[in-house]
Design a protein around this motif. Sequence first.
Motif, PDB file in Angstrom:
ATOM      1  N   SER A 117       0.882  -1.274  -0.137  1.00 49.22           N
ATOM      2  CA  SER A 117      -0.061  -0.022   0.190  1.00 49.22           C
ATOM      3  C   SER A 117       0.871   1.211   0.174  1.00 49.22           C
ATOM      4  O   SER A 117       0.399   2.446   0.034  1.00 49.22           O
ATOM      5  N   TYR A 118       2.005   1.065   0.240  1.00 47.55           N
ATOM      6  CA  TYR A 118       3.150   2.209  -0.059  1.00 47.55           C
ATOM      7  C   TYR A 118       4.320   1.828  -0.511  1.00 47.55           C
ATOM      8  O   TYR A 118       4.737   0.287  -0.653  1.00 47.55           O
ATOM      9  N   THR A 119       5.239   2.531  -1.104  1.00 49.66           N
ATOM     10  CA  THR A 119       6.313   2.167  -1.927  1.00 49.66           C
ATOM     11  C   THR A 119       7.504   2.109  -1.063  1.00 49.66           C
ATOM     12  O   THR A 119       8.647   1.468  -1.567  1.00 49.66           O
ATOM     13  N   TYR A 120       7.509   2.429   0.146  1.00 45.91           N
ATOM     14  CA  TYR A 120       8.787   2.700   1.095  1.00 45.91           C
ATOM     15  C   TYR A 120       8.884   1.377   1.852  1.00 45.91           C
ATOM     16  O   TYR A 120       7.903   0.568   1.981  1.00 45.91           O
ATOM     17  N   LEU A 121      10.075   1.325   2.758  1.00 54.58           N
ATOM     18  CA  LEU A 121      10.203   0.273   3.680  1.00 54.58           C
ATOM     19  C   LEU A 121       9.797   0.870   5.069  1.00 54.58           C
ATOM     20  O   LEU A 121       9.974   2.124   5.177  1.00 54.58           O
ATOM     21  N   GLU A 122       9.683   0.003   6.038  1.00 54.61           N
ATOM     22  CA  GLU A 122       8.946   0.884   7.270  1.00 54.61           C
ATOM     23  C   GLU A 122      10.028   1.114   8.346  1.00 54.61           C
ATOM     24  O   GLU A 122       9.645   1.970   9.266  1.00 54.61           O
ATOM     25  N   ALA A 524       7.270   8.665   0.726  1.00 52.88           N
ATOM     26  CA  ALA A 524       6.382   8.623  -0.142  1.00 52.88           C
ATOM     27  C   ALA A 524       6.841   9.271  -1.537  1.00 52.88           C
ATOM     28  O   ALA A 524       6.550   8.792  -2.539  1.00 52.88           O
ATOM     29  N   GLN A 525       7.357  10.414  -1.084  1.00 55.67           N
ATOM     30  CA  GLN A 525       7.671  11.455  -2.371  1.00 55.67           C
ATOM     31  C   GLN A 525       8.803  10.808  -3.060  1.00 55.67           C
ATOM     32  O   GLN A 525       9.003  10.797  -4.344  1.00 55.67           O
ATOM     33  N   TYR A 526      10.077  10.115  -2.296  1.00 54.63           N
ATOM     34  CA  TYR A 526      11.035   9.495  -2.984  1.00 54.63           C
ATOM     35  C   TYR A 526      10.428   8.214  -3.752  1.00 54.63           C
ATOM     36  O   TYR A 526      11.060   8.162  -4.838  1.00 54.63           O
ATOM     37  N   GLY A 527       9.488   7.611  -3.180  1.00 53.52           N
ATOM     38  CA  GLY A 527       8.870   6.425  -3.861  1.00 53.52           C
ATOM     39  C   GLY A 527       8.553   6.702  -5.101  1.00 53.52           C
ATOM     40  O   GLY A 527       8.415   5.951  -5.928  1.00 53.52           O
ATOM     41  N   GLU A 528       7.787   7.850  -5.037  1.00 54.28           N
ATOM     42  CA  GLU A 528       7.235   8.246  -6.482  1.00 54.28           C
ATOM     43  C   GLU A 528       8.046   8.551  -7.575  1.00 54.28           C
ATOM     44  O   GLU A 528       7.778   8.312  -8.839  1.00 54.28           O
ATOM     45  N   TRP A 529       9.080   9.246  -7.032  1.00 49.49           N
ATOM     46  CA  TRP A 529      10.248   9.525  -8.421  1.00 49.49           C
ATOM     47  C   TRP A 529      10.879   8.372  -8.816  1.00 49.49           C
ATOM     48  O   TRP A 529      11.034   8.321  -9.697  1.00 49.49           O
ATOM     49  N   LEU A 626      27.602  20.190 -14.821  1.00 47.58           N
ATOM     50  CA  LEU A 626      27.972  18.556 -14.889  1.00 47.58           C
ATOM     51  C   LEU A 626      26.982  17.871 -14.273  1.00 47.58           C
ATOM     52  O   LEU A 626      26.661  16.664 -14.375  1.00 47.58           O
ATOM     53  N   PHE A 627      25.949  18.505 -13.789  1.00 44.45           N
ATOM     54  CA  PHE A 627      24.921  17.598 -13.173  1.00 44.45           C
ATOM     55  C   PHE A 627      23.365  18.752 -13.665  1.00 44.45           C
ATOM     56  O   PHE A 627      23.367  19.676 -13.268  1.00 44.45           O
ATOM     57  N   ASN A 628      22.648  17.868 -14.319  1.00 47.74           N
ATOM     58  CA  ASN A 628      21.406  18.300 -14.952  1.00 47.74           C
ATOM     59  C   ASN A 628      20.116  18.163 -13.921  1.00 47.74           C
ATOM     60  O   ASN A 628      19.942  16.804 -13.811  1.00 47.74           O
ATOM     61  N   PRO A 629      19.724  19.177 -13.272  1.00 42.77           N
ATOM     62  CA  PRO A 629      18.501  18.836 -11.964  1.00 42.77           C
ATOM     63  C   PRO A 629      17.387  18.528 -13.073  1.00 42.77           C
ATOM     64  O   PRO A 629      16.577  19.194 -14.084  1.00 42.77           O
ATOM     65  N   VAL A 630      16.659  17.006 -12.634  1.00 40.04           N
ATOM     66  CA  VAL A 630      15.639  16.483 -13.574  1.00 40.04           C
ATOM     67  C   VAL A 630      14.462  16.582 -12.601  1.00 40.04           C
ATOM     68  O   VAL A 630      13.337  16.157 -13.153  1.00 40.04           O
ATOM     69  N   PHE A 631      14.532  16.608 -11.273  1.00 41.44           N
ATOM     70  CA  PHE A 631      13.372  16.794 -10.359  1.00 41.44           C
ATOM     71  C   PHE A 631      13.706  17.412  -9.099  1.00 41.44           C
ATOM     72  O   PHE A 631      14.656  17.184  -8.582  1.00 41.44           O
ATOM     73  N   GLN A 632      12.660  18.189  -8.680  1.00 39.43           N
ATOM     74  CA  GLN A 632      12.717  18.661  -7.363  1.00 39.43           C
ATOM     75  C   GLN A 632      11.540  18.665  -6.610  1.00 39.43           C
ATOM     76  O   GLN A 632      10.375  19.107  -7.086  1.00 39.43           O
TER      77      GLN A 632
END
Length: 643
Positions: A117-122, A524-529, A626-632
């Motif tokens: 029911s969620y993407t992360y570990l507890e 959850a935000q990490y998991g979505e990305w 050198l690093f391209n931001p793709v998500f914030q």
Amino acid sequence: MASILTIFLFFIYTWGLGFSVTYFHKKAENFFERNLMHIGIGLGVFAILSIIINLFRIPLDWKLFLVLSLIVPAYDLYKNKKINIPKIKLTKYNIIIFVVILISLASLYMYTEGAFSYTYLEDEDLWGHSIGVKYVALEKDAYNPIPQEPGKDEVLSYIDPYPPAYDILLGVLHQTSPSLPWTMKFFNALIISLGFIFFFFFARLFIRHTHKALFATIVFAAIPSYLSHFIWAHSLVITLFLPAMYAFEKSRRDKKWMHIAIIMVAAIWVSQNLSQPIKISTMIFLYLIVVSITQKKFFKSGFIALFGGMALSFAWWGAMVKKYTLKGFISIWQPKAFASETVNAAGEQVSSGFSSIISILKALTSPGGTGSRAYHFDDFFIAKGQNMINNPIGVGIVISLLVIIGLIYTLWRYRASIVKQENTWLCVVLFWLIFTFWGVNGQTFPISVARGPFRVWMLLAIPIALISVEGLYFIRSFFKAKHLKTLVTIIVIIGIFYTSAQQKYELNTVIWPTSGAFSPQEAAQYGEWFKTIPDNTNVFLYSPRDKLTIGFGMSSCAWCENVIDFRKNMLYHDAQTLHQFLKQNDYEYFIINGRMDTRYFNSQFGQEETQKLLQSRYNEFINSGLFNPVFQQENVFVVFKIQ
């Protein structure tokens, strides 16, 4: 598709290994019992076999386990020239087995419903296991390449000196299942759920009554305190106890089964640290003593199985003592609990043999633990949907009343015959109930008999389920008509559902929080990305939370020496140096997290130095090209694609 294949392979490994070690043993006549117990026994064989394979430095590859599991079945097929397909009849016993399988499937649904029911570990335990599972999957090894030190935050928390059979099993399964979170969540739930089937067959042998065994299984599955879907080695070690007891019961009738019991005990001792194996071995020891008394004959094969299995487990423990030395091994495990030095008059540290023994006994029966406390009446009688996630507590009103009735009835009805052979199982259950209830109340009673009281709850569920049967059958004895007895049973089961099973379902299907490293919302935000990129993509975090990326199904060589060394002075590496390192090590993404990074670097470099350099480093990364931001995720983390 790969996940379905891995489920199929899991049953091939376990069934094939169980079939192989029992090939020359007298097995159950029933087709379903015979083959389902092959899986339970095979689970134990896999555990100790993987340790032995690892001892000889043979790669822990899924293809090796597949071959080993199919050698004997293939020989049997060649020998008989055909597959014997049994005629399955719709007998009462088979119908009851189908009911037990449905209980197991319902449990699997409940556990997976919650776990997915969620993407992360507890919890930290789970994130730690994820690194061990990934390490086994990639390196095909279960020896820690990183020297462990007392008090050090280990990268591989559950690989060496921690017995790694659980991580090996999941790691081998991960070799054919691309998603690590899916592998961990599903197979942890499957292992627990299969345990209800193994419990039924053990209880039937133990009680020698099929209907009583079925009711005990219903109670066992409903007790909230028996294993949630929390992912840790306890799921395996407690489940292994059930087919182990099946093997011990078989060995009472056929001494050849002693060899199977040896394997199962060894599997228990290499699946979790000393905490649960000691408790389980104590329960087996009580069982052996009682059986010896009631049968008026020393249960020689049983004692050989217990101590022989413990000796076989030294394929792991002996290797650890050799690697770390006995003193180093103990210091890594429990540096405070096992401290036995005393100070003499001159102020020098001296060792005392007596104090050493006392220290060890105190460590093995310590009533401490992160979740332990003194328990009260309501903790047992009132099951709650809001509960601990790693080891829930509580039994429920109806089951508690059945236990009390069953206990009083047993002590009264069999007061003069409890040690007779036909009442062996009741006598064993009474001693198990005393031991586990005492263990749970380690912070209430003056003397503790088991380490970590809150972890004894799952073991207490076993005698509770068995003794509750006597409570039900005592109530049924007041009714002569068969249909009334059936009605009473149905009413009791409904009561168990509403006062225990419903609360267990609620706990195991709600959204659980995660560890203190970051909030559930952040996780959850990490998991979505992470869901937007392929499994096993190489992702590097600025702060050393490789377990986070790995736990979400990505890759990072947390155990590699060059990665560990690079992290030691991370804050001093400029954008060019960082980029060069990430490219050389095939990382595709780089993540910074202000709160997490600040907390880590404060502890490593000090607050002043961190404040001085951290923000300038962030700006440097962003402006370097050198690093391209793709998500914030605002005020949480930024993801860079490495150019």
